[in-house]
Motif scaffolding. Sequence first.
Motif: not given
Length: 1077
Positions: A517, A486, A476-477, A489-490, A479-480, A533, A473-474, A493
């Motif tokens: 977050c 995304k 990929k956030f 990340l999607e 990276e977004l 997202l 999560l950290s 979640v």
Amino acid sequence: MAADQEQFQQLLSSLLSTDNNIRTQAEDAYNNLPVESKITLLLAAIRNGAFTEDARQMAAVLLRRLFSAEFNEFYPKLPPEAQRQLKEQVLVAVQQEQSEGIRKKVCEVAAEVARSLIDDDGNNQWPEFLQFLFECANSPLPVLKESALRMFASVPGVFGNQQSQYLELIKQMLQQSLLENVGYEVRFQAVRAVCAFVMLHEKETPIQKHFIDLLPAMVRVLMESIEKQEDDSLLKAVIDVSEACPKFLRSHLDPIIDICMKVLSNEDISDSWRHLALEVTVTLSETAPAMLRKVAGKHIPVLIPLVLKMMTDLEDDAEWSISDEIIDEDNDSNTVVAESALDRLACGLGGKTMMPHIEQNIPTVGEGCHKQMEALLPQIMDGVLSFLQDPHPRVRYAACNAIGQMSTDFAPVFEKKFHDKVVPGLLMVLDDNANPRVQAHAGAALVNFSEDCPKNILTQYLDAIMGKLESILSAKFKELVEKGTKLVLEQVVTTIASVADTSEEQFVTYYDRLMPCLKYIIQNANTEELKMLRGKAIECVSLIGLAVGAEKFMRDASEVMDMLLKTQTDGGDLPDDDPQTSYLISAWARICKILGKQFEQYLPLVMGPVMKAASMKPEVALLDNDDMQGIEGDIDWQFVSLGEQQNFGIKTSGLEDKASACEMLVCYARELKEGFADYAEEVVRLMVPMLKFYFHDGVRSAAAESLPYLLDCARIKGPTYLEGMWNFICPELLKAIDTEPENEVLAEHMHSMAKCIETLGNGCLNEEWMQELIRILDKTMKNHFSRAAARHEKRKDEDYDEVVEEQLVDEDNEDVYLFSKVADIIHALFVAYKSNFYVYFDQIVGHFVKCLAPEMPWSDHQWALCIFDDAIECGGPASAKYQEYFLQPMLTYITDKSSEVRQAAVYGWGVLGQCGGDGFAAACAEAVPRLVEVINAPESRSMENINPTENAISAVTKILKYNSSALNVGEILPHWLSWLPVWEDEDEAPHVYGYLCDLIESNNPVVLGPSHSNLPKLIAIIAEAFARDAIPRESEVAKRMVNIVRQIQGNGEVFQACISQLSSEQQQALHEVLSTN
């Protein structure tokens, strides 16, 4: 006239224009013409050789549409001579047309007129057409023979109520058209015509049998059409026949499947033809699996490898695994077609047929081969797990897919057996940062696994799973923010949400780290491409809130709700296709469950969007076959052929959101009760019409489920308001029950009716409604018996086998479930009306008497006994009027081999003892030895027997307490005491322990024993009852039990002697109740 024709030719040319503006203007001009002018101009245009071929074809299409839509409006108004001329001109156009393309369209025009001239009684008002049909069929000119067959195929019911006298002529016409010396086109149309005629009579086996001897010639023509590969209509016609009346093909099934196998295996033939050949077999596997297994089973070992090979027809795209946007394969690609076919074959033919031919695990067949695969799971999983480390990303992806599918199909056995291999394996693939599509799919598989995983298993891995998910999560956030990617990340979640949902309160450890977050995403993911997202973050937050509970979530609840509502208030209403809508609506319902009454403050803001989504009206269309070309494959639409040129289409996107919104309204009504009262009327007006929303089963089910809750909400507004709402609901709910086509939804409707009657009580049905409900119950029971008879007949079918038996058992279970809903309604009526319901019950009692006959299945015995139990319990001594029906069966079935039947029977003796009165004293005395036999049986306390056993103990209890005049109570009491404690049945336990208190409080010598020697045993019984939560601790009976213990506690020495014999659990339970009560 010539000038009109010239002008009309220009109009037709404009209608064919590729320029939208020109075409729209032409459509307006055409629509403004009077109907009579249209007919005259179109007929003239069709026959005018000076017009272009395209214009003349367009004229024929427009004329057929005109006849299809408006014939019955304009034709009766024409003078008889004009009617005669119109019909004549149509036939002349067929006879004289030289162009093949136009002749085909003109035949459709003639067929449309013929269809319109058959009245509701089946009278053909155009005998000249029938004469013309036979003349053309017997003509030496092949084009006229072909035209006759085209028209007959378009309107096979043209002979109306005279068909029986023409049947031999029809067969002769078709037979002669199939002779080998006749031209190919004629034979081709003859096959189409036979198929159309047979499908018209799909339920009339004698007519089908009459035409079976045409099959050999039809098969030859089918082979020719495949060799030519010019027109695939015949393969499509065979598919239609396979769907509607597969038994017609039985005598020539083997050669038909053989042809299809040859087409499927020939990779030089175009894919669309190979797909159709596959579809023939797949359709037959669904509509006549037993016939396919028996008659053409030898082809299955050939078929499976061909389908598997087709599935592997993939292009190796280097970008595939690193793509951030998932683009699904085309629906008509070999991979998708083959995968779908394998799934359908497995479900249709069953695992016993399919599994031996599948050597490696194919995730798509999990559903159909469930039983066979379950035994092989260890070997299958050894293979699948090894592929998680395969060098090719698509193989790793497929392994994740297999694990995800099997997690769902074999839950919870799969999770219990393989958790120690699956979780580490998926966590390993979650490190595949170089291939985001594979990484995301591992997350998706973890969702499937965690959804059905027992909580105590998943929580063993919680730290490992969450450590991995939080680090992704950290990363990929970040990276977004840096790259805009995304996909992973999607998915992460969503995976976190699923893990939280299963872990419940144990997820609280991760709450404080995750919530900031997720809230940040909700607050800031506002651009178009981040809407999905944001929606998933909304879902995640609400599921985490539900998992950790109100106490933990409450400090964030207000802020989260404000952020969610900001979506509405800032940007106004969201667009209909906004992906956030469904996430918001579901999240609000979850937060409603968490906040309870405190959620009422948000209702004015959330109800608008929820009502809008629930009110969505789907886009529908009625299209003819010409309109269908090119849009049949549109995934947003579903089409159903209505036969003879008509197709009904519905746009399915948005239907799931509508169903979800309806379910959320149910949630609000259920959770908020009177707090939802101000919205009850608006919601009822929405829900009641949706009882007949036949486009989606979930919408109808939610509509039915909402009604008793809405009545409950409305109760606060007084009896007049409540009555008005019920007057609006009841007639429509009755109609919905009467007309519902799906058994699963019908069960929901019936359950809703039962709950509404329970909610409103005595007098809620006026005479008209009551009689209508009785009529519906009568119809339902008649259908129950007729379906059972139909299953009996299917067992005599020539293709009957053990797999068919499995399907018949499933059908039987569905029927039993419906019967249980009939019992629910009758139970509600007895509870509400008591013995006043007898006068209506008398109209249907015969069905339940029939169900009690020894030869009927155990489930009929069970539910009929339950219904008579209600008649006794609610009618009291007056139930004696039915004793000739229920007494002997109820006595016999006490010792039935089915535990469900035993339970219904012994419960009946309990209520007969309690409510039946003195008139049943002798019968109760006769029943006691049989009840004792059930209680003392060797396996009476096993899991499958404990409920009927405890009901039997309760039945003896009630007879002893209320109806013992024909018994020696003192003789039975020592046995009765030896049966205690009871703990399984919460409804019956209070009767048993209440009677125990009666006996102890009255100092019964048998129960207390000489010199109160039974006190340790009595204390042990009471302690065990509390230790097992057999009885609610706040109930009156529990308080009496505690008082008895306190009295004994008064004698410290005796009490200590009693306590010392108890287990630690029993001592703890007693300590708790003595401290709190």
